[in-house]
Write an enzyme that holds these catalytic residues in place. Structure first.
Site, PDB file in Angstrom:
ATOM      1  N   GLU A 166      91.949  62.944  55.663  1.00 29.20           N
ATOM      2  CA  GLU A 166      90.936  63.057  56.713  1.00 29.20           C
ATOM      3  C   GLU A 166      89.635  62.332  56.354  1.00 29.20           C
ATOM      4  O   GLU A 166      88.548  62.908  56.453  1.00 29.20           O
ATOM      5  CB  GLU A 166      90.673  64.536  57.044  1.00 29.20           C
ATOM      6  CG  GLU A 166      91.937  65.230  57.518  1.00 29.20           C
ATOM      7  CD  GLU A 166      91.791  66.737  57.707  1.00 29.20           C
ATOM      8  OE1 GLU A 166      90.673  67.263  57.567  1.00 29.20           O
ATOM      9  OE2 GLU A 166      92.808  67.386  57.995  1.00 29.20           O
ATOM     10  N   ASN A 207      96.286  60.327  54.759  1.00 24.21           N
ATOM     11  CA  ASN A 207      96.761  61.282  55.764  1.00 24.21           C
ATOM     12  C   ASN A 207      95.614  61.614  56.715  1.00 24.21           C
ATOM     13  O   ASN A 207      94.471  61.776  56.279  1.00 24.21           O
ATOM     14  CB  ASN A 207      97.195  62.555  55.005  1.00 24.21           C
ATOM     15  CG  ASN A 207      97.948  63.550  55.852  1.00 24.21           C
ATOM     16  OD1 ASN A 207      98.864  63.184  56.584  1.00 24.21           O
ATOM     17  ND2 ASN A 207      97.568  64.819  55.758  1.00 24.21           N
ATOM     18  N   HIS A 243      99.060  67.592  64.672  1.00 23.61           N
ATOM     19  CA  HIS A 243      98.758  68.931  65.179  1.00 23.61           C
ATOM     20  C   HIS A 243      98.518  68.783  66.687  1.00 23.61           C
ATOM     21  O   HIS A 243      97.419  68.440  67.120  1.00 23.61           O
ATOM     22  CB  HIS A 243      97.516  69.508  64.490  1.00 23.61           C
ATOM     23  CG  HIS A 243      97.744  69.779  63.039  1.00 23.61           C
ATOM     24  ND1 HIS A 243      98.601  70.765  62.601  1.00 23.61           N
ATOM     25  CD2 HIS A 243      97.244  69.192  61.919  1.00 23.61           C
ATOM     26  CE1 HIS A 243      98.611  70.781  61.280  1.00 23.61           C
ATOM     27  NE2 HIS A 243      97.801  69.828  60.843  1.00 23.61           N
ATOM     28  N   GLU A 272     102.386  67.031  59.309  1.00 17.55           N
ATOM     29  CA  GLU A 272     101.947  68.416  59.540  1.00 17.55           C
ATOM     30  C   GLU A 272     102.224  68.837  60.977  1.00 17.55           C
ATOM     31  O   GLU A 272     101.384  69.467  61.637  1.00 17.55           O
ATOM     32  CB  GLU A 272     100.441  68.551  59.241  1.00 17.55           C
ATOM     33  CG  GLU A 272     100.057  68.134  57.838  1.00 17.55           C
ATOM     34  CD  GLU A 272      98.568  68.283  57.551  1.00 17.55           C
ATOM     35  OE1 GLU A 272      97.859  69.000  58.291  1.00 17.55           O
ATOM     36  OE2 GLU A 272      98.108  67.677  56.567  1.00 17.55           O
ATOM     37  N   ASP A 274     102.839  70.492  64.327  1.00 18.26           N
ATOM     38  CA  ASP A 274     102.959  71.746  65.081  1.00 18.26           C
ATOM     39  C   ASP A 274     102.456  71.484  66.492  1.00 18.26           C
ATOM     40  O   ASP A 274     101.748  70.508  66.741  1.00 18.26           O
ATOM     41  CB  ASP A 274     102.290  72.962  64.413  1.00 18.26           C
ATOM     42  CG  ASP A 274     100.857  72.752  63.992  1.00 18.26           C
ATOM     43  OD1 ASP A 274     100.169  71.899  64.581  1.00 18.26           O
ATOM     44  OD2 ASP A 274     100.399  73.466  63.076  1.00 18.26           O
TER      45      ASP A 274
HETATM   46  O1  G3I Z   1      93.727  82.963  49.918  1.00 14.95           O
HETATM   47  C1  G3I Z   1      92.650  83.565  50.657  1.00 14.95           C
HETATM   48  C2  G3I Z   1      92.751  85.061  50.619  1.00 14.95           C
HETATM   49  O2  G3I Z   1      92.585  85.486  49.291  1.00 14.95           O
HETATM   50  C3  G3I Z   1      91.654  85.655  51.511  1.00 14.95           C
HETATM   51  O3  G3I Z   1      91.801  87.032  51.577  1.00 14.95           O
HETATM   52  C4  G3I Z   1      91.776  85.083  52.935  1.00 14.95           C
HETATM   53  C5  G3I Z   1      90.651  85.575  53.842  1.00 14.95           C
HETATM   54  O4  G3I Z   1      90.306  84.627  54.806  1.00 14.95           O
HETATM   55  O5  G3I Z   1      91.697  83.686  52.853  1.00 14.95           O
HETATM   56  C6  G3I Z   1      92.737  83.092  52.083  1.00 14.95           C
HETATM   57  O6  G3I Z   1      92.577  81.715  52.092  1.00 14.95           O
HETATM   58  C7  G3I Z   1      92.900  81.064  53.295  1.00 14.95           C
HETATM   59  C8  G3I Z   1      93.941  80.021  52.989  1.00 14.95           C
HETATM   60  O7  G3I Z   1      94.228  79.271  54.154  1.00 14.95           O
HETATM   61  C9  G3I Z   1      95.241  80.633  52.498  1.00 14.95           C
HETATM   62  O8  G3I Z   1      95.804  81.426  53.482  1.00 14.95           O
HETATM   63  C10 G3I Z   1      91.650  80.415  53.849  1.00 14.95           C
HETATM   64  O9  G3I Z   1      90.728  81.401  54.273  1.00 14.95           O
HETATM   65  C11 G3I Z   1      92.010  79.529  55.012  1.00 14.95           C
HETATM   66  O10 G3I Z   1      90.853  78.793  55.393  1.00 14.95           O
HETATM   67  C12 G3I Z   1      93.100  78.564  54.607  1.00 14.95           C
HETATM   68  O11 G3I Z   1      93.449  77.837  55.750  1.00 14.95           O
HETATM   69  C13 G3I Z   1      94.171  76.636  55.503  1.00 14.95           C
HETATM   70  C14 G3I Z   1      93.397  75.454  56.059  1.00 14.95           C
HETATM   71  O12 G3I Z   1      94.147  74.271  55.883  1.00 14.95           O
HETATM   72  C15 G3I Z   1      92.045  75.335  55.361  1.00 14.95           C
HETATM   73  O13 G3I Z   1      91.465  74.116  55.499  1.00 14.95           O
HETATM   74  C16 G3I Z   1      95.508  76.742  56.219  1.00 14.95           C
HETATM   75  O14 G3I Z   1      96.308  77.758  55.599  1.00 14.95           O
HETATM   76  C17 G3I Z   1      96.235  75.400  56.153  1.00 14.95           C
HETATM   77  O15 G3I Z   1      97.360  75.445  57.001  1.00 14.95           O
HETATM   78  C18 G3I Z   1      95.328  74.290  56.649  1.00 14.95           C
HETATM   79  O16 G3I Z   1      96.015  73.072  56.514  1.00 14.95           O
HETATM   80  C19 G3I Z   1      95.327  71.895  56.940  1.00 14.95           C
HETATM   81  C20 G3I Z   1      95.804  70.775  56.054  1.00 14.95           C
HETATM   82  O17 G3I Z   1      95.592  71.087  54.706  1.00 14.95           O
HETATM   83  C21 G3I Z   1      95.113  69.462  56.415  1.00 14.95           C
HETATM   84  N1  G3I Z   1      95.283  69.159  57.802  1.00 14.95           N
HETATM   85  C22 G3I Z   1      94.893  70.222  58.733  1.00 14.95           C
HETATM   86  C23 G3I Z   1      95.629  71.509  58.393  1.00 14.95           C
HETATM   87  C24 G3I Z   1      95.294  72.584  59.393  1.00 14.95           C
HETATM   88  O18 G3I Z   1      93.934  72.928  59.330  1.00 14.95           O
END
Ligand code: G3I
Length: 561
Positions: A166, A207, A243, A272, A274
């Site tokens: 990004e 990416n 996405h 990615e 969806d």
């Molecule tokens: O692990 C913590 C947990 O300990 C805590 O209790 C909880 C509370 O919010 O958060 C957890 O972390 C989260 C993490 O995912 C794991 O589940 C984060 O808050 C959350 O922000 C994070 O989101 C991820 C996101 O990227 C963050 O940027 C998504 O799972 C993930 O699918 C998403 O993936 C991105 C790609 O990397 C790049 N392209 C876009 C895509 C979608 O946003």
């Protein structure tokens, strides 16, 4: 032009030979193209592609159903979060690979290739990195890449990396991230060189999102990849996140876009995928979603250099979408109870759809005629296209002629379509393109122009006002935008327009269908909130990003019915 391939080591070469024998065996086993009982991975392998999923460490450790489906259906995996910087180097020099190792070992046990996501990104990167000065930041980046890529360099399961993620903003300018602001554009080339040094055999990717169709952002990415490769920077592959959302339309000219990157000599991949929807889910939305999945798979299959498709998770039980886009979800191919959705069947059938690639588009449809034009609807009719490429005519898409990017107004399978949700008292110039089963689009028909009726009398039959519910330095949520019927008769459909300040971009919305042209946003009512008695109200909301520190918010809410 074939995709470039880095030098492969001996171990990778023997892996490639094993994969070739596996492919031949699979071709023999699955000589019947549409074997409904075979898993996605078997059909994908028979087409020489991967079909993958993002994996989350939590359910991988705790849920048998999650593990079993991930193993059975996919031949490629991408750790969803476990290889990001905040997971692998939370404090400087303190590396932790527990989550990543668990996924890599699961993949190795199940003959799956692993794509490493992601080395250099502006999100999920600890504060200690962001606060470094230029010299220290560059060496922290190079050390991080060296340690993380180096750890898996001799592991044959790990074959590729998202080196940078990004790097463009929503307008196609290089993103003003802390990386760019501190190091300038050179961080991108430096990151690729560090990754190549850490594993000369790995395939190295750039990416991004909203780059699936041909648009300003994908053209900026195309120009960057072209220029990096001309300078000898080792960019081997381009990832298209994909996405998608059914309410925003399918990306325009996706196959052609993948092909133009392939023609630069890189591998391309869907990284990615969806396809989200405004909740609640229903059969019509599921069916539309399935066509999006099918069309993405077919676009990849039609491009020789497209290595495969990774879906961003497989079950709606674990998807990032509802946490980010309030009121939206159901974006994946299995539901929350691990039941297959129509989207699963669409991916399956597209992968199983035979070995002949159809690259011949249908013929041009006839010029559409417009009839039954009302305040918010119009019916178009045209003469049929024909398709001789083998995959068969799949339907038609109606577009509005609007300049650089023409928005989709609707799609159907017959030679007539009623457009709904149009703006009152507005001139529309529209055209039709036919689509075949492989996703090829015909040339555009000639256009027809019509103007919708004026609604509500002078001063309009409705009003709209938006409230900023929350805001932060780089974005805000407007909720609610309240639409009120200010007239004396019931209205059946409303359209609200408003202006986003320069540099702002829509990132999500709910309870209305939003389309963007320049900085003008048009929000249209949905079936369930279109009808308003005099004095009644409906609400919708949206989220937008803005340049850091900008305090402006949208203005000029105007309603038409
Ligand atoms: O692990 C913590 C947990 O300990 C805590 O209790 C909880 C509370 O919010 O958060 C957890 O972390 C989260 C993490 O995912 C794991 O589940 C984060 O808050 C959350 O922000 C994070 O989101 C991820 C996101 O990227 C963050 O940027 C998504 O799972 C993930 O699918 C998403 O993936 C991105 C790609 O990397 C790049 N392209 C876009 C895509 C979608 O946003």
């Amino acid at each position: 032009m074939p995709p470039s391939s880095p030098q492969r080591s001996r171990s990778r070469r023997s892996l490639a030979l094993a994969a070739l024998f596996g492919l031949l065996a699979t071709l023999l086993l699955y000589a019947t193209p549409a074997d409904a009982s075979a898993a996605l991975r078997q059909h994908a392998a028979a087409r020489g592609r991967f079909i993958g999923t993002a994996l989350a460490t939590g359910p991988l450790a705790s849920e048998t159903a999650y593990r079993d489906l991930a193993a059975a259906e996919f031949n490629q995996v991408t750790p969803e979060n476990a290889l990001k910087w905040d997971a692998t180097e939370p404090s400087q020099g303190q590396f932790s690979f527990g989550g990543a190792d668990a996924i890599v070992s699961f993949a190795a046990q199940n003959d799956q290739q692993v794509h490493g996501h992601t080395l250099v990104w502006h999100n999920q990167t600890p504060g200690w990195v962001q606060s470094l000065g230029a010299t220290a930041m560059r060496s922290a980046m190079q050390n991080h890449i060296s340690q993380v890529v180096g750890r898996y360099a001799s592991n044959p399961a790990v074959v590729s990396w998202d080196v940078v993620n990004e790097v463009f903003d929503d307008n196609g300018n290089l993103r003003a991230s802390f990386w760019y602001n501190t190091l300038g554009q050179s961080y991108i080339a430096d990151a690729f060189r560090a990754a190549r040094a850490a594993d000369p055999d790995a395939r190295l990717c750039i990416n991004d999102y909203n780059t699936e169709g041909i648009n300003a952002k994908s053209t900026a990415l195309y120009n960057l990849v072209s220029s990096l490769r001309q300078q000898g920077v080792p960019v081997d592959c381009v990832g298209f996140q994909s996405h998608l959302a059914i309410q925003y339309g399918f990306p325009g000219q996706m196959q052609q876009n993948l092909q133009r990157f392939a023609d630069l000599g890189v591998q391309v991949r869907i990284t990615e995928l969806d396809v989200r929807m405004v909740m609640p889910r229903d059969a019509t939305k599921d069916a539309t979603q399935a066509t999006y999945y099918r069309d993405v798979v077919n676009a990849c299959l039609a491009v020789t250099a497209c290595a495969g498709i990774t879906i961003w998770g497989f079950t709606d039980k674990y998807s990032w979408v509802p946490d980010t886009f309030s009121g939206q979800g159901a974006a994946l191919i299995y539901d929350q109870s691990y039941q297959r959705k129509p989207a699963y069947t669409a991916v399956h059938d597209a992968l199983a759809g035979g070995t002949v690639t159809d690259t011949t588009p249908p013929t041009t449809p006839g010029t559409p005629a417009a009839s039954g034009v009302t305040v918010s609807t119009a019916t178009l009719t045209w003469t049929a296209s024909t398709d001789s490429g083998g995959s068969g005519l799949a339907g038609y898409i109606v577009y509005r002629e609007q300049g650089a990017t023409d928005p989709e107004l609707g799609r159907g399978t017959g030679t007539s379509l009623t457009l709904t949700g149009l703006s009152a008292a507005t001139q529309y110039q529209v055209y039709v393109r036919a689509r075949d089963g492989a996703g090829n689009l015909s040339p555009a028909s000639a256009t027809v122009t019509f103007t919708t009726a004026t609604g509500g009398g002078s001063g309009g039959g409705c009003s709209a006002a938006g409230t900023v519910q929350s805001q932060w330095s780089t974005g805000y949520v407007v909720q609610p935008v309240t639409v009120t019927n200010t007239g004396t008769a019931t209205i059946n459909g409303w359209t609200v327009t408003f202006t986003l300040p320069a540099g702002h971009a829509l990132t999500g919305s709910w309870n209305a269908t939003l389309t963007v042209a320049g900085q003008t946003v048009t929000a249209r009512s949905l079936a369930y909130n279109a009808t308003l008695a005099p004095g009644a109200t409906a609400t919708f909301g949206f989220q937008a990003s803005r340049p850091s520190g900008d305090t402006a918010t949208p203005s000029g809410y105007t309603c038409a019915s």
